[in-house]
Design a protein around this motif. Structure first.
Motif, PDB file in Angstrom:
ATOM      1  N   HIS A   1     -29.994  14.304  28.702  1.00  0.00           N
ATOM      2  CA  HIS A   1     -29.562  13.530  27.542  1.00  0.00           C
ATOM      3  C   HIS A   1     -30.798  13.076  26.754  1.00  0.00           C
ATOM      4  CE1 HIS A   1     -25.608  13.663  29.300  1.00  0.00           C
ATOM      5  NE2 HIS A   1     -26.051  13.074  30.393  1.00  0.00           N
ATOM      6  N   SER A   2     -31.027  13.688  25.607  1.00  0.00           N
ATOM      7  CA  SER A   2     -32.225  13.390  24.833  1.00  0.00           C
ATOM      8  C   SER A   2     -32.225  11.972  24.278  1.00  0.00           C
ATOM      9  CB  SER A   2     -32.386  14.387  23.681  1.00  0.00           C
ATOM     10  OG  SER A   2     -31.314  14.298  22.777  1.00  0.00           O
ATOM     11  N   ASP A   3     -31.028  11.386  24.076  1.00  0.00           N
ATOM     12  CA  ASP A   3     -31.004  10.014  23.564  1.00  0.00           C
ATOM     13  C   ASP A   3     -31.625   9.055  24.568  1.00  0.00           C
ATOM     14  OD1 ASP A   3     -28.906  10.482  25.313  1.00  0.00           O
ATOM     15  OD2 ASP A   3     -27.477   9.187  24.257  1.00  0.00           O
ATOM     16  N   ALA A   4     -31.354   9.261  25.855  1.00  0.00           N
ATOM     17  CA  ALA A   4     -31.968   8.426  26.890  1.00  0.00           C
ATOM     18  C   ALA A   4     -33.467   8.656  26.939  1.00  0.00           C
ATOM     19  CB  ALA A   4     -31.342   8.721  28.251  1.00  0.00           C
ATOM     20  N   CYS A   5     -33.870   9.913  26.828  1.00  0.00           N
ATOM     21  CA  CYS A   5     -35.292  10.258  26.868  1.00  0.00           C
ATOM     22  C   CYS A   5     -36.037   9.620  25.696  1.00  0.00           C
ATOM     23  CB  CYS A   5     -35.439  11.777  26.832  1.00  0.00           C
ATOM     24  SG  CYS A   5     -37.068  12.399  27.303  1.00  0.00           S
ATOM     25  N   ASN A   6     -35.427   9.663  24.520  1.00  0.00           N
ATOM     26  CA  ASN A   6     -36.050   9.077  23.332  1.00  0.00           C
ATOM     27  C   ASN A   6     -36.176   7.556  23.427  1.00  0.00           C
ATOM     28  OD1 ASN A   6     -36.811  11.028  21.158  1.00  0.00           O
ATOM     29  ND2 ASN A   6     -34.729  11.748  21.493  1.00  0.00           N
ATOM     30  N   LYS A   7     -35.308   6.927  24.193  1.00  0.00           N
ATOM     31  CA  LYS A   7     -35.403   5.478  24.388  1.00  0.00           C
ATOM     32  C   LYS A   7     -36.467   5.113  25.410  1.00  0.00           C
ATOM     33  CE  LYS A   7     -30.558   4.500  23.227  1.00  0.00           C
ATOM     34  NZ  LYS A   7     -29.234   4.073  23.763  1.00  0.00           N
TER      35      LYS A   7
END
Length: 217
Positions: free
Chosen positions: A194-200
């Motif tokens: 999940h890239s959204d988690a990674c970006n956070k």
């Protein structure tokens, strides 16, 4: 007027130092320890902005003056207008990046918070492919590769956090001089599904950029 100068991963680092400092205020009574953590937080933030102007450094250094939860919230909000947005790529631009993929699955671009993105990443479950779009020194780069889910959590090489990961493997463009026509080299690592988690989570782009260089060169 101060222009946007904070990238997403840098803002995450600032938030990490804010959280650590708030925790110290709540749990530590020794003034010297508090002062040490406060000075360390300020130094770590300033360190990643080695080209910041005096006005920018003054804004960032204000973390040393924070005391209450309200102070920390206000400080975080005050920095948001200075976040650098990720390039708002269009569907046409993405298709051009992955022009060999005739059945490309596109991300939902209208839902992406571009000021809180270090890279764009998405999956095509039907083909077991993962896609990455990244702005490398002003050039938007696209990388695609196979992903193999682990169905459990692991350490992501990009954000260095314990998240649900998959093995992402891309074919490198690098070839030895005397390579045979069917030669190829795969470059792989474990990264967040999940890239959204990674970006956070991401606070440093070194590993991400090293991986991208290993694929495109």
């Amino acid at each position: 007027m101060i222009q946007p100068f904070i990238r997403n991963h840098q803002y995450n680092l600032i938030q990490k130092q804010m959280d650590l400092l708030q925790l110290t205020y709540r749990t530590v009574s020794d003034p010297k320890v508090v002062e040490s953590v406060r000075d360390s937080a300020e130094a770590k933030i300033i360190e990643v902005f080695d080209q910041a102007t005096d006005a920018q450094q003054e804004m960032l250094a204000a973390i040393s003056t924070l005391k209450t939860a309200e102070d920390f919230q206000a400080y975080g909000r005050s920095l948001e207008p200075y976040l650098i947005q990720f390039p708002q790529v269009t569907e046409k631009q993405i298709k051009k990046l992955f022009h060999k993929n005739k059945k490309l699955t596109l991300p939902h671009l209208s839902t992406i918070p571009y000021n809180r993105v270090t890279y764009l990443g998405w999956l095509d479950i039907s083909t077991n492919k993962m896609f990455i779009v990244y702005d490398l020194n002003g050039q938007v780069i696209g990388i695609e590769g196979k992903f193999t889910p682990l169905n459990k959590k692991g350490i992501c090489f990009i954000c260095n956090k314990h998240e649900e990961v998959a093995l992402f493997s891309a074919v490198s463009k690098s070839k030895p001089v005397n390579a045979t026509p069917d030669y190829y080299k795969a470059v792989g690592n474990y990264m967040c599904i999940h890239s959204d988690a990674c970006n956070k989570n991401i606070t440093d782009v070194t590993s991400l950029e090293r991986f991208i260089h290993s694929v495109i060169k």
